[in-house]
Motif scaffolding. Structure first.
Motif, mmCIF file in Angstrom:
data_model
loop_
_atom_site.group_PDB
_atom_site.id
_atom_site.type_symbol
_atom_site.label_atom_id
_atom_site.label_comp_id
_atom_site.label_asym_id
_atom_site.label_seq_id
_atom_site.Cartn_x
_atom_site.Cartn_y
_atom_site.Cartn_z
ATOM 1 N N THR A 115 0.834 -1.207 0.000
ATOM 2 C CA THR A 115 0.000 0.000 0.000
ATOM 3 C C THR A 115 0.866 1.254 0.000
ATOM 4 O OG1 THR A 115 -1.745 -1.180 1.188
ATOM 5 C CG2 THR A 115 -1.828 1.232 1.207
ATOM 6 N N THR A 116 1.881 1.249 0.857
ATOM 7 C CA THR A 116 2.796 2.396 0.913
ATOM 8 C C THR A 116 3.522 2.571 -0.410
ATOM 9 O OG1 THR A 116 3.097 2.065 3.288
ATOM 10 C CG2 THR A 116 4.763 3.384 2.147
ATOM 11 N N ALA A 117 3.947 1.449 -1.013
ATOM 12 C CA ALA A 117 4.650 1.532 -2.296
ATOM 13 C C ALA A 117 3.752 2.153 -3.359
ATOM 14 C CB ALA A 117 5.110 0.138 -2.732
ATOM 15 N N GLY A 118 2.485 1.754 -3.372
ATOM 16 C CA GLY A 118 1.569 2.328 -4.346
ATOM 17 C C GLY A 118 1.316 3.802 -4.104
ATOM 18 N N PHE A 119 1.174 4.202 -2.828
ATOM 19 C CA PHE A 119 0.929 5.603 -2.505
ATOM 20 C C PHE A 119 2.120 6.484 -2.888
ATOM 21 C CE2 PHE A 119 1.186 9.158 0.525
ATOM 22 C CZ PHE A 119 -0.035 9.762 0.280
ATOM 23 N N LEU A 120 3.330 5.985 -2.613
ATOM 24 C CA LEU A 120 4.518 6.767 -2.946
ATOM 25 C C LEU A 120 4.708 6.903 -4.449
ATOM 26 C CD1 LEU A 120 7.047 5.409 -0.278
ATOM 27 C CD2 LEU A 120 5.920 7.646 -0.301
ATOM 28 N N SER A 121 4.076 6.022 -5.220
ATOM 29 C CA SER A 121 4.214 6.075 -6.673
ATOM 30 C C SER A 121 3.382 7.184 -7.301
ATOM 31 C CB SER A 121 3.825 4.722 -7.292
ATOM 32 O OG SER A 121 4.763 3.734 -6.930
ATOM 33 N N ILE A 122 2.694 7.957 -6.458
ATOM 34 C CA ILE A 122 2.068 9.175 -6.986
ATOM 35 C C ILE A 122 3.142 10.026 -7.656
ATOM 36 C CG2 ILE A 122 0.928 11.337 -6.331
ATOM 37 C CD1 ILE A 122 -0.543 9.748 -4.175
ATOM 38 N N VAL A 123 4.316 10.040 -7.034
ATOM 39 C CA VAL A 123 5.499 10.597 -7.690
ATOM 40 C C VAL A 123 6.170 9.439 -8.405
ATOM 41 C CG1 VAL A 123 7.725 11.721 -7.391
ATOM 42 C CG2 VAL A 123 5.799 12.351 -5.925
ATOM 43 N N PRO A 124 6.193 9.420 -9.737
ATOM 44 C CA PRO A 124 6.728 8.258 -10.466
ATOM 45 C C PRO A 124 8.117 7.854 -9.969
ATOM 46 C CG PRO A 124 5.703 9.784 -11.986
ATOM 47 C CD PRO A 124 5.721 10.474 -10.648
ATOM 48 N N GLY A 125 8.244 6.549 -9.665
ATOM 49 C CA GLY A 125 9.514 6.019 -9.179
ATOM 50 C C GLY A 125 9.619 5.996 -7.678
ATOM 51 N N GLY A 126 8.710 6.699 -6.975
ATOM 52 C CA GLY A 126 8.788 6.745 -5.520
ATOM 53 C C GLY A 126 8.596 5.383 -4.880
ATOM 54 N N GLY A 127 7.654 4.595 -5.393
ATOM 55 C CA GLY A 127 7.416 3.269 -4.841
ATOM 56 C C GLY A 127 8.585 2.329 -5.072
ATOM 57 N N GLN A 128 9.178 2.413 -6.249
ATOM 58 C CA GLN A 128 10.342 1.570 -6.540
ATOM 59 C C GLN A 128 11.526 1.961 -5.654
ATOM 60 O OE1 GLN A 128 8.323 2.857 -8.738
ATOM 61 N NE2 GLN A 128 7.774 1.327 -10.292
ATOM 62 N N LEU A 129 11.672 3.263 -5.405
ATOM 63 C CA LEU A 129 12.742 3.724 -4.521
ATOM 64 C C LEU A 129 12.534 3.193 -3.107
ATOM 65 C CD1 LEU A 129 15.248 5.597 -4.491
ATOM 66 C CD2 LEU A 129 13.734 7.441 -3.737
ATOM 67 N N TYR A 130 11.298 3.162 -2.656
ATOM 68 C CA TYR A 130 10.944 2.625 -1.336
ATOM 69 C C TYR A 130 11.312 1.142 -1.231
ATOM 70 C CZ TYR A 130 7.667 0.713 2.169
ATOM 71 O OH TYR A 130 7.091 0.030 3.212
ATOM 72 N N CYS A 131 11.205 0.424 -2.351
ATOM 73 C CA CYS A 131 11.501 -1.017 -2.369
ATOM 74 C C CYS A 131 12.958 -1.314 -2.718
ATOM 75 C CB CYS A 131 10.583 -1.722 -3.367
ATOM 76 S SG CYS A 131 8.837 -1.676 -2.912
ATOM 77 N N ASN A 132 13.800 -0.277 -2.697
ATOM 78 C CA ASN A 132 15.246 -0.426 -2.959
ATOM 79 C C ASN A 132 15.550 -0.844 -4.392
ATOM 80 O OD1 ASN A 132 15.517 0.118 -0.214
ATOM 81 N ND2 ASN A 132 15.797 -2.042 0.347
ATOM 82 N N ARG A 133 14.654 -0.546 -5.307
ATOM 83 C CA ARG A 133 14.883 -0.833 -6.729
ATOM 84 C C ARG A 133 15.240 0.496 -7.412
ATOM 85 N NH1 ARG A 133 12.958 -5.983 -7.907
ATOM 86 N NH2 ARG A 133 12.921 -5.505 -10.130
ATOM 87 N N TYR A 134 16.490 0.893 -7.222
ATOM 88 C CA TYR A 134 16.917 2.239 -7.599
ATOM 89 C C TYR A 134 16.923 2.451 -9.111
ATOM 90 C CZ TYR A 134 18.359 1.911 -2.744
ATOM 91 O OH TYR A 134 18.358 1.714 -1.391
ATOM 92 N N GLN A 135 17.370 1.466 -9.847
ATOM 93 C CA GLN A 135 17.390 1.606 -11.307
ATOM 94 C C GLN A 135 15.976 1.701 -11.866
ATOM 95 O OE1 GLN A 135 19.756 -1.350 -13.286
ATOM 96 N NE2 GLN A 135 19.315 -0.582 -15.328
ATOM 97 N N ASP A 136 15.065 0.858 -11.335
ATOM 98 C CA ASP A 136 13.673 0.924 -11.780
ATOM 99 C C ASP A 136 13.056 2.270 -11.414
ATOM 100 O OD1 ASP A 136 13.937 -1.624 -12.724
ATOM 101 O OD2 ASP A 136 12.910 -2.585 -11.050
ATOM 102 N N ALA A 137 13.430 2.804 -10.253
ATOM 103 C CA ALA A 137 12.895 4.102 -9.833
ATOM 104 C C ALA A 137 13.323 5.201 -10.802
ATOM 105 C CB ALA A 137 13.375 4.424 -8.418
ATOM 106 N N ALA A 138 14.614 5.196 -11.166
ATOM 107 C CA ALA A 138 15.113 6.221 -12.094
ATOM 108 C C ALA A 138 14.438 6.092 -13.455
ATOM 109 C CB ALA A 138 16.626 6.092 -12.228
ATOM 110 N N THR A 139 14.260 4.865 -13.929
ATOM 111 C CA THR A 139 13.626 4.645 -15.233
ATOM 112 C C THR A 139 12.183 5.137 -15.229
ATOM 113 O OG1 THR A 139 15.040 2.709 -15.636
ATOM 114 C CG2 THR A 139 13.024 2.894 -16.935
ATOM 115 N N ALA A 140 11.441 4.770 -14.166
ATOM 116 C CA ALA A 140 10.044 5.188 -14.070
ATOM 117 C C ALA A 140 9.929 6.708 -14.024
ATOM 118 C CB ALA A 140 9.399 4.567 -12.834
ATOM 119 N N PHE A 141 10.803 7.346 -13.256
ATOM 120 C CA PHE A 141 10.733 8.808 -13.137
ATOM 121 C C PHE A 141 11.029 9.487 -14.471
ATOM 122 C CE2 PHE A 141 12.737 12.928 -12.397
ATOM 123 C CZ PHE A 141 11.751 13.556 -11.650
ATOM 124 N N LEU A 142 12.093 9.044 -15.162
ATOM 125 C CA LEU A 142 12.486 9.697 -16.410
ATOM 126 C C LEU A 142 11.441 9.510 -17.511
ATOM 127 C CD1 LEU A 142 16.301 8.845 -16.422
ATOM 128 C CD2 LEU A 142 15.241 11.076 -15.989
#
Length: 306
Positions: free
Chosen positions: A196-223
Motif C-alpha cells: 500500500t505504501t509503495a503504491g501511494f509513494l508512486s504518486i510521484v513516479p519512481g517513488g514506490g520503486q525507490l521505497y523497495c530499494n529498486r533504484y534503477q527501476d525508480a530512475a527509469t520510471a521517473f524519467l
C-alpha cells in the motif's frame, strides 16, 4: 502285423512320456517370487518390481509378507515419481493392514506422496492422523518434526513453533528443537515492505520503486513519466491537441504501470526476504529421515550433517 503292433505300442509309450519330459510345468514358490520382486526394486527397475510384487500378492494372498509387498509397490511408484499412484497404495495400506509393522511408515509415505503433488494440507492432515492414532513417542515426535517443516515451507512460523515445541523432552536434543525455536523467534524481524505504501509513494513516479530499494527501476520510471508529461504539456501549450491527447493516453498507461510495478516490487521484496529466512532455517535441518528399500522390506535412514 507284429511290426505294426510294435510301432503302435512304441508311439503310445512316447506320447505318454512326452508331457513328463518335454512339457514339465514351471512352478514358483513364495520365497523365490518375493526375492525376485525385491531384486527388481533394488536394481531400480521399478515397473518390473511393481509387476512382480503384484504377482506375488495375486498368487500368495495368505503369505504374511503381503502387507510388505503392498508397501513396496508404493515405494516403487514413489521412486518413479508416480506420486498419485503411490498415495493410493499407501492410503490403502493404512486401511487394510492396520497394526502391521509398516503401518506408521505408510502414513509417513502417504504424507510425502501428497506433498509431492502439492497437496500440502492433505500431507499435514496425514501426519495429524498419525499423531492421533499412534502411541509410540518416537513416531509421534518424528511426525511433529515433519509437521514443523511443512509449516516452515508454507511460511507459517507460529504453527512451526508449536509443532517443534510439542516434541517430547526426551527427543528435543535429537531434533535440535532449541536451535529451531531460537531461529523461529526471529521471524518477526523479517524486513518487509508495505504494498500500500509503495503504491501511494508512486504518486510521484519512481517513488514506490525507490521505497523497495529498486533504484534503477525508480530512475527509469521517473524519467519516462517525466518525459511524457513534459511532451504532453508542450503539445497542449503549442495547441497541438491531438498530439497532446495521444501522448497523455500513452502517459496514463505508463503512470498506471508505474504504480502497479511498485506494488509488485513490494510483494517481490517480501517474498525474497521470506525465502532467504526460510533458507537460513533449512540450514538447521540437519536430520534427514527417509525410507530406503531393503531385501527385508524398508529401512529408516537418519542422515546427520556435520
Amino acid at each position: 502285423m507284429p511290426h505294426f503292433l510294435i510301432v503302435t505300442v512304441g508311439l503310445y509309450l512316447v506320447l505318454i512320456a512326452a508331457p513328463a519330459v518335454g512339457f514339465a510345468q514351471l512352478t514358483i514358490d513364495a520365497d523365490s517370487q518375493y526375492r525376485y520382486a525385491q531384486s527388481r526394486l533394488d536394481s531400480g527397475a521399478v515397473d518390473e518390481a511393481i509387476a512382480e510384487f503384484n504377482r506375488f500378492i495375486h498368487f500368495f494372498p495368505a503369505d504374511p509378507r503381503v502387507p510388505r509387498a503392498h508397501f513396496q509397490t508404493g515405494m516403487a511408484h514413489f521412486s518413479a515419481g508416480q506420486y498419485q499412484a503411490a498415495a493410493a497404495i499407501f492410503n490403502r495400506q493404512t486401511v487394510d493392514f492396520t497394526g502391521s509393522p509398516l503401518d506408521n511408515q505408510a502414513y509417513f509415505m502417504l504424507s510425502r506422496s501428497h506433498a509431492r503433488q502439492g497437496m500440502i494440507e492433505r500431507a499435514i492432515l496425514d501426519l495429524h492422523n498419525l499423531v492421533a492414532l499412534s502411541s509410540a513417542s518416537e513416531v509421534i515426535d518424528r511426525a511433529r518434526y515433519e509437521l514443523g517443516w511443512f509449516h516452515v515451507d508454507q511460511g507459517r512460523w507460529t504453527d512451526a513453533e508449536q509443532a517443534f515445541g510439542h516434541i517430547s523432552p526426551d527427543n528435543q536434543d535429537r531434533f535440535q528443537v532449541a536451535d529451531l525455536m531460537q531461529a523461529l523467534a526471529h521471524s518477526d524481524a523479517i524486513p518487509v515492505k508495505s504494498p500500500t505504501t509503495a503504491g501511494f509513494l508512486s504518486i510521484v513516479p519512481g517513488g514506490g520503486q525507490l521505497y523497495c530499494n529498486r533504484y534503477q527501476d525508480a530512475a527509469t520510471a521517473f524519467l519516462i513519466n517525466a518525459g511524457l508529461i513534459w511532451a504532453a504539456w508542450e503539445a497542449f501549450d503549442n495547441e497541438q491537441y491531438a498530439l497532446g491527447s495521444v501522448i497523455s493516453f500513452v502517459e496514463f498507461g505508463f503512470y498506471a504501470g508505474n504504480i502497479y510495478g511498485a506494488v509488485s516490487s513490494a510483494h517481490k521484496y517480501n517474498r525474497d526476504r521470506i525465502t532467504e529466512y526460510r533458507q537460513r532455517l533449512n540450514q538447521r535441518r540437519q536430520m534427514s529421515l527417509s525410507l530406503a528399500p531393503t531385501p527385508e522390506g524398508a529401512a529408516l535412514r537418519l542422515t546427520v550433517r556435520f
